[in-house]
Write an enzyme that holds these catalytic residues in place. Sequence first.
Site, PDB file in Angstrom:
ATOM      1  N   SER A 157       0.000 -23.103  13.803  1.00  0.00           N
ATOM      2  CA  SER A 157      -0.745 -22.141  14.617  1.00  0.00           C
ATOM      3  C   SER A 157      -0.976 -22.642  16.040  1.00  0.00           C
ATOM      4  O   SER A 157      -1.127 -21.842  16.968  1.00  0.00           O
ATOM      5  CB  SER A 157      -2.083 -21.809  13.954  1.00  0.00           C
ATOM      6  OG  SER A 157      -2.827 -22.992  13.704  1.00  0.00           O
ATOM      7  N   ASP A 402     -14.690 -23.524  15.747  1.00  0.00           N
ATOM      8  CA  ASP A 402     -13.282 -23.926  15.666  1.00  0.00           C
ATOM      9  C   ASP A 402     -12.988 -24.886  16.818  1.00  0.00           C
ATOM     10  O   ASP A 402     -12.866 -24.477  17.978  1.00  0.00           O
ATOM     11  CB  ASP A 402     -12.384 -22.695  15.752  1.00  0.00           C
ATOM     12  CG  ASP A 402     -10.895 -23.022  15.667  1.00  0.00           C
ATOM     13  OD1 ASP A 402     -10.553 -24.216  15.680  1.00  0.00           O
ATOM     14  OD2 ASP A 402     -10.080 -22.081  15.597  1.00  0.00           O
ATOM     15  N   HIS A 405      -8.257 -25.033  17.555  1.00  0.00           N
ATOM     16  CA  HIS A 405      -7.463 -24.115  18.378  1.00  0.00           C
ATOM     17  C   HIS A 405      -8.058 -23.994  19.777  1.00  0.00           C
ATOM     18  O   HIS A 405      -9.234 -24.296  19.997  1.00  0.00           O
ATOM     19  CB  HIS A 405      -7.377 -22.748  17.695  1.00  0.00           C
ATOM     20  CG  HIS A 405      -6.705 -22.804  16.363  1.00  0.00           C
ATOM     21  ND1 HIS A 405      -7.407 -22.946  15.174  1.00  0.00           N
ATOM     22  CD2 HIS A 405      -5.395 -22.764  16.021  1.00  0.00           C
ATOM     23  CE1 HIS A 405      -6.558 -22.989  14.165  1.00  0.00           C
ATOM     24  NE2 HIS A 405      -5.329 -22.886  14.647  1.00  0.00           N
TER      25      HIS A 405
END
Length: 426
Positions: A157, A402, A405
Amino acid sequence: MGMPKSPRGKLPLSIIISIICALAFIALFFTEQISFFSSSSIFRFKPCGKRHAAKKSSKGNNETEFKYVADDRFEFDPEECSLNNGKWVFNRTIKPFYTDRTCPYLDRQVSCVKNGKRDLDYQHWEWEPDDCILPRFDPKIALEKLRGKRMMFVGDSLQRGQWESFVCIVESVIPQQEKSMKRGRVHNVFKAKEYNVSIEFYWAPFLVESNSDVHIIADPKKRILKVDSVAKHAKHWIGVDIFVFNTYVWWMSGLKIKSLWGSFANGEEGYHELDAPVSYTLGLKTWANWVDSNVNPNKTKVFFTTMSPTHQRSADWGNEKGIKCFNETKPIKNKRHWGTGSDKRIMRVVADVVGRMKTPVTLINVTQLSEYRIDAHSSIYTESGGRLLTDEEKEDPLHYADCIHWCLPGVPDTWNRILYAHLLFL
């Protein structure tokens, strides 16, 4: 008989010639010394044969000379420029090529502003290498370099984030009717029709095969890797002109990796539990063997993006009372900072495996420069389980922030600026 004596008062001819040569050499040396130490030449002395001094525009000659002395960095050269050493410089005039509202291809996971983030300072930091000048990304030049080619980002990702960043930068100069996007479960394809270019992303978080490639298994204890095979993925890689690979964060569960290879009568039950660096080495060698066996370096260029740091432990940067990367608003200033979210063992494996390959692979080393950017993660401005975080979840950053990311636009734009600088030399 004795040797004939020279006439009294006269020197032999050989001695006279030697004296004349010596005087000529001294005169020449003195002239060169004056030339070298003159003010017009000393500041133009090149520290390296291939380096070219950075050019600066100015209003007058005096100001030009001053700027030259102040910034003696050379123009980017992939053979000489070390992008690891540098600093993040705040520049309010920097404008991203896109926003999470103008680019329709961004995942909600990284659309921080759209998800409620108000502090936009993280978008205005520019990476400045110590010894060279990184060229600014020009979307039209990039598209010309890619004309008639397939470019594919392959990985997890974080690699998808780099792909989305690249697509959003170049699509900003393409008319609506001249571009298209086709999304799939594992393979996404953006096309720029006028340039006959496709910029693709292929999902392969381990590069090698696993039981979590298509239907993601959230529990890392249940994931099993086939570390000796990339065949199911690689059939989609045929015919690509430029690769950008990566794999890291999925290996870093903190657990031993269930690794499978060879033929076993009992199928997936024949795995061995290996430490992450050992399993990673086996998997990366399998990938390297495929590249060496299937890529023609005269036609295809291969890049590998190094690991993207995670910032899960605020004590790493001295914020003992912090909660992961939550509420961080500025980059770390400590030179050479290296946190617990970046495993140097993995860096050594990448360097060793790539160094032994017969196919040239260019490393896009983003690790050190990204280590400083505790301020640019998605944090609580993201989604979980396919939905945006609730207000209640946002108030619990320990469990929901998070810090893996990156917001887009953001740090991956700098990764692509480095990639772009390398593309200029194709």
